[in-house]
Design an enzyme around this catalytic site. Sequence first.
Site, PDB file in Angstrom:
ATOM      1  N   GLU A 126       0.813  -1.226   0.000  1.00  0.00           N
ATOM      2  CA  GLU A 126       0.000   0.000   0.000  1.00  0.00           C
ATOM      3  C   GLU A 126       0.845   1.272   0.000  1.00  0.00           C
ATOM      4  OE1 GLU A 126      -2.988  -0.070   3.086  1.00  0.00           O
ATOM      5  OE2 GLU A 126      -4.300  -1.318   1.885  1.00  0.00           O
ATOM      6  N   GLU A 150      -6.830  -7.637  -0.350  1.00  0.00           N
ATOM      7  CA  GLU A 150      -7.260  -7.702   1.054  1.00  0.00           C
ATOM      8  C   GLU A 150      -8.760  -7.422   1.075  1.00  0.00           C
ATOM      9  OE1 GLU A 150      -4.990  -5.070   3.545  1.00  0.00           O
ATOM     10  OE2 GLU A 150      -3.073  -5.733   2.718  1.00  0.00           O
TER      11      GLU A 150
HETATM   12  C1  GAL Z   1      -4.450  -2.382   4.981  1.00  0.00           C
HETATM   13  C2  GAL Z   1      -3.034  -2.877   5.119  1.00  0.00           C
HETATM   14  C3  GAL Z   1      -2.945  -4.116   5.997  1.00  0.00           C
HETATM   15  C4  GAL Z   1      -3.766  -3.926   7.228  1.00  0.00           C
HETATM   16  C5  GAL Z   1      -5.182  -3.647   6.828  1.00  0.00           C
HETATM   17  C6  GAL Z   1      -6.112  -3.501   8.012  1.00  0.00           C
HETATM   18  O1  GAL Z   1      -4.473  -1.014   4.735  1.00  0.00           O
HETATM   19  O2  GAL Z   1      -2.466  -3.185   3.868  1.00  0.00           O
HETATM   20  O3  GAL Z   1      -1.594  -4.331   6.334  1.00  0.00           O
HETATM   21  O4  GAL Z   1      -3.240  -2.883   7.975  1.00  0.00           O
HETATM   22  O5  GAL Z   1      -5.228  -2.442   6.104  1.00  0.00           O
HETATM   23  O6  GAL Z   1      -7.420  -3.208   7.597  1.00  0.00           O
END
Ligand code: GAL
Length: 663
Positions: free
Chosen positions: A142, A314
């Site tokens: 990110e 994610e």
């Molecule tokens: C994203 C990040 C992850 C984790 C996640 C939590 O922004 O890539 O490492 O922090 O959010 O929601």
Amino acid sequence: MQLGVCYYPEQWPQDWWADDAARMVALGIRYVRIAEFAWSRIEPEAGRFEWAWLDQAVDTLHAAGLKVVLCTPTATPPKWLVDADPAMLAVDAGGQARGFGSRRHYCFSSPTYRAQSARISEAVARRYGQHPGVVAWQTDNEYGCHNTVLSYSAAARQAFREWLAQQYATVEALNSAWGNVFWSQEYRRFAEIDPPVGTVTEANPAHRLDYRRFASSEVVAFNRIQTDLIRQHSPGRDVTHNFMGFFTEFDHHDVSADLDVATWDSYPLGFTQDFFLSAEDKRRYARTGHPDIPSFHHDLYRGMCQGGRWWVMEQQPGPVNWAQWNPAPLDGMVRLWTWQAFAHGAEVVCYFRWRQAPFAQEQMHAGLNRPDRSLDQGGMEAAQVAQELRALGPVVSDAIVAARASAATAGRVALVLDYPSLWMAQIQPQGADFNPLEISFQAYSALRQLGLDVDIVSSRAELAGYALVVLPAHLREDSALALRLEASKAQVVFGPRAGSKNQAMAFAEGLPPGAFAKLAGLRVQRVASLPPGLEDSVRWPDGSTTANSRWREDVQALGAEAVAHFADGKPALLRHGRSWYSAGWPDEAGWKQLFTLAASEAGLQTHSLPADVRSTRLGEWLFVQNFSSSTVEFSPSNHAQCLLGARALAPQGLAIWKLSASA
Ligand code: GAL
């Protein structure tokens, strides 16, 4: 259409790994992403590598039949590295170096950090590049998260001066482009120019825009060092980066030019709470997320890489920890979000994360499993999707995948999203609530509510096949795009402020809309922002009225005719041949009126979908998604065949229809 998960073997006892891997496979998971934050375990001290644990982790996952997505660990430079080279830290606008103790503390411009990032990335790529279990790579994690693109370090200042010298060749050219005669801002040498912070009142918008462009190009350069090394040591594997939602600090199209697959991180409830929705919508969508937030990004990231390849890297599995409020998704939402991503063409949906870690910053953030290893609600819903994918069978899923790959544009709408244009409006909003991303999202949402399928594309994209092209916030003067639009056959919808600024953030040639004036048949004589509560009504040809807020333009028609009018009789929407120009910021009903007219001229069929129901067409497949809290009846036509779900869709329900050839 496959499922994956983010996994942190370094956070769990080694003797759990094989069991974790077996349970992932049993659940229906095929991909596992690892190691993006593991630098301190891979290299605990400068030059001392501890590979044994990572070897074991990769081997264990591979032996269980999982495909590994390996990451470079550069989002979390370890303490020893920061101490050895504090100049690698990013510096905030107040001159404060960003401290160790969370993540993303590095400066993209630091030459020493770039060298370190290349060194660790090469070490990991060399060791695992040929491993049979490693199928893809993610660079870093990110870019820009926690507002880390803009840094004001000494290294950034130096690199900015060099970048300016390259752009302008002479300081006189820069002075002229920036308009530095104003307030005696002229420079004698590039070496005199600092980043645009610390000034008494606002810095010159041209200066600020160039700093944004410079900072974006630093992200591109940083990423390219890693993609080059990975391709050298791990040929044939996909290279990706996981982008964020509603994030505009760098040009994602430029970074994506170096990637095979664009991936993004989807947190619908967190985004619903933290972004620009009204208080009423934040309440209404607290547990489902706004229906168009995930798909806005699916359609955006599908437009990034060759062949439209994209994943969700994610996926929110339950409550998160980082939004202002962190409600729990309604049961069924994790499943619905997963199918929504497949409906928009995702190759893989990976959940964040396998198990909730009961320690450190994200201890309150759910996973598919609870900290005690029991399966949480998100895990059960992932298992349900896996089961449904199996039930659909390979023939149907292959056909859906093939429809995705065919990338046909007919029947779809193109919405142009141009990062430099977004920066222009962010730098000079002129009204506190003129948010270019918000108007883009609102236009998108109105199109989706009318049942239209949208491709969000860059200003350089091929537009020839589209019947309707929408530019909600294209402030940047763009004569190349203007020519392509003129040469196309598409209906073109311009939002306010289109074409109003040149590359140096000054007025475009003539009055706005600059290069778009020929197509739009008008010029803008005056603009005004409207404080909350100061609204105009807009009257449409059918006698209905909608509201205009935030922004209004006085437009002189030069061939264009007024289609809708403000209360004082001045034009609110102007039409000139294939062009439609909105002289204000429409409300939802106003956008729908406008798109219904333009879509009908474009030969596109619009539908009145029930509230909070969305339909997504992929080739001959139609995915219907119910984000509302009531059961709805929806079927596309008498001849369609329902493959999953039913005509009556319960809340959080989903149906997949195969349309008959004539549909
Ligand atoms: C994203 C990040 C992850 C984790 C996640 C939590 O922004 O890539 O490492 O922090 O959010 O929601």
